[in-house]
Design a protein around this motif. Structure first.
Motif, short mmCIF file in Angstrom:
data_model
loop_
_atom_site.label_atom_id
_atom_site.label_comp_id
_atom_site.label_asym_id
_atom_site.label_seq_id
_atom_site.Cartn_x
_atom_site.Cartn_y
_atom_site.Cartn_z
N LYS A 25 6.78 -0.23 5.64
CA LYS A 25 5.56 -0.02 4.68
C LYS A 25 4.37 -0.91 5.07
N TRP A 26 3.19 -0.74 4.47
CA TRP A 26 2.01 -1.14 4.76
C TRP A 26 1.61 -2.09 3.81
N ASN A 70 1.38 -3.25 9.16
CA ASN A 70 2.69 -2.63 9.08
C ASN A 70 3.83 -3.59 9.17
N SER A 95 0.84 -1.16 0.06
CA SER A 95 -0.05 -0.13 0.13
C SER A 95 0.79 1.24 0.09
N LYS A 96 0.51 2.32 -0.54
CA LYS A 96 0.96 3.51 -0.24
C LYS A 96 1.22 4.26 1.12
N SER A 97 2.05 5.24 1.26
CA SER A 97 2.09 5.62 2.60
C SER A 97 0.92 6.04 3.21
N HIS A 98 0.82 5.89 4.42
CA HIS A 98 -0.24 6.13 5.29
C HIS A 98 0.35 6.87 6.55
N ASP A 99 0.54 8.50 6.32
CA ASP A 99 1.05 8.99 7.43
C ASP A 99 0.12 9.22 8.50
#
Length: 381
Positions: free
Chosen positions: A343-344, A338, A312-316
């Motif tokens: 990364k997720w 995580n 998955s894309k970044s999840h800040d």
């Protein structure tokens, strides 16, 4: 033959490459006299075997007779309610090719003898004309052939179609292991069968060909592609043998960094979020999910299967968390986990032990009622 260019693509230093090229200039066997079409005994079992066999069966100019040896039917499921039949057996019967099955137990296979005309004349040099046309081919057979069985066939006429760029990924799971390692290039070799004491998948190479691994390639996709390449290579080798133009070369030497292709086990399917990256786990799924589901463990010890994975894309917005923490994302409609690299891992569907396969939202709704969430997140073990 393209062997030299293929081996040059292996990641080795310049000194080792010079050694490999030196080895490639030596020949183990050569075929200098034209021969009659072969009597072929083909050993295999699965879809890879089937796709190789189709290419061989279509090449009517290289064989006079052709027979199949494969695994017996096996009862599976609860109380033996399902009969598992070798795909190669089914293919052979559809093509009206003689099919012979081996004993179920490995200990009984040691004494198994092939059907006529593949009988041992006890002539060490195979001087009779009948033995000169005998040819053994294996493709994903999954059993070790004893020396006395190999010796029924003349030297140089015991061939194996192996889906890797040897000597990399010798062993029973070359396609899976290459995908797990994220290889960009793989290939197929047609090699000599050797006795076990001389090395598994260590025979001289008659032909090999490389291919680029497509992005997000799965085992089923790669199996079909590599088998078709391998079938074409096999037919080319046999045609060259019939013309007296075939030759083989020894494999480059194995080093400490040469990857091996050990069999896939249950432990391979269990993920460790503290040591594996999200990409590692996606690659694992692409490589082995057709045979073993990717699993982790819920609080309390129940197994949890993870299906349809992606990075998955970044999840800040989720903030920094330790590997193994999971949460449902309404934006992606997946469970996000995580991993070791921060990364997720995105999981579209999940299956708890003894439960049905559910979408991420359905599964998360069930988890919320178990009292195992901490600040809206779940710690997977």
């Amino acid at each position: 033959m393209h062997s030299q260019s293929v081996y040059n693509s292996v990641r080795v230093n310049s000194t080792r490459r010079r050694l490999l090229i030196k080895c490639l200039n030596a020949h183990f066997y050569s075929s200098t006299a034209a021969k009659k079409p072969f009597d072929i005994l083909f050993f295999g079992r699965d879809e890879f075997s089937c796709n190789v066999f189709k290419q061989l069966h279509d090449a009517r100019d290289v064989w006079k007779s052709i027979s199949i040896v494969t695994n017996p039917d096996v009862k599976t499921g609860r109380r033996g309610s399902h009969l598992s039949i070798s795909p190669l057996k089914q293919l052979g019967e559809s093509l009206e090719v003689p099919v012979h099955t081996i004993p179920r137990r490995k200990v009984d296979f040691r004494d198994w003898m092939p059907p006529p005309p593949f009988t041992n004349t006890n002539e060490p040099h195979f001087s009779d004309l009948a033995s000169e046309t005998r040819l053994l081919v294996t493709a994903s057979f999954g059993r070790i052939l004893r020396p006395s069985l190999l010796r029924i066939f003349p030297p140089g006429q015991r061939l194996n179609v192996h889906p890797s760029l040897l000597p990399a990924y010798r062993g029973p799971a070359p396609i899976q292991r290459a995908l797990m390692q994220g290889e960009n290039v793989t290939g197929v070799c047609v090699i000599d069968m050797m006795e076990k004491k001389e090395g598994i998948d260590a025979g001289s190479v008659w032909a090999c060909k490389s291919m680029v691994v497509p992005e997000n390639a799965t085992f089923p996709l790669m199996s079909v592609k590599l088998a078709r390449i391998g079938g074409d290579l096999l037919v080319t080798v046999l045609r060259n043998m019939l013309l007296g133009k075939a030759s083989s070369i020894p494999q480059p030497p194995v080093s400490s960094i040469t990857p091996h292709a050990s069999a896939i086990s249950a432990s391979d399917a269990r993920v460790d979020f503290t040591s594996q990256t999200a990409l590692d786990i996606v690659r694992l799924s692409l490589a082995i999910s057709h045979q073993r589901p990717i699993t982790t463990t819920m609080p309390g010890g129940r197994a949890l299967q993870l299906h349809h994975l992606s990075v998955s894309k970044s999840h800040d917005d989720l903030g920094p968390v330790e590997p193994g923490w999971a949460v449902y994302s309404p934006h992606t409609r997946t469970i996000l986990i995580n991993c070791a690299d921060g990364k997720w891992l995105s999981v579209l569907k999940l299956k708890s032990q003894d439960r049905a396969l559910l979408t991420a939202k359905e599964w998360w709704n069930g988890v919320k009622g178990l009292g195992v969430l901490h600040e809206g997140m779940l710690k997977l073990l």
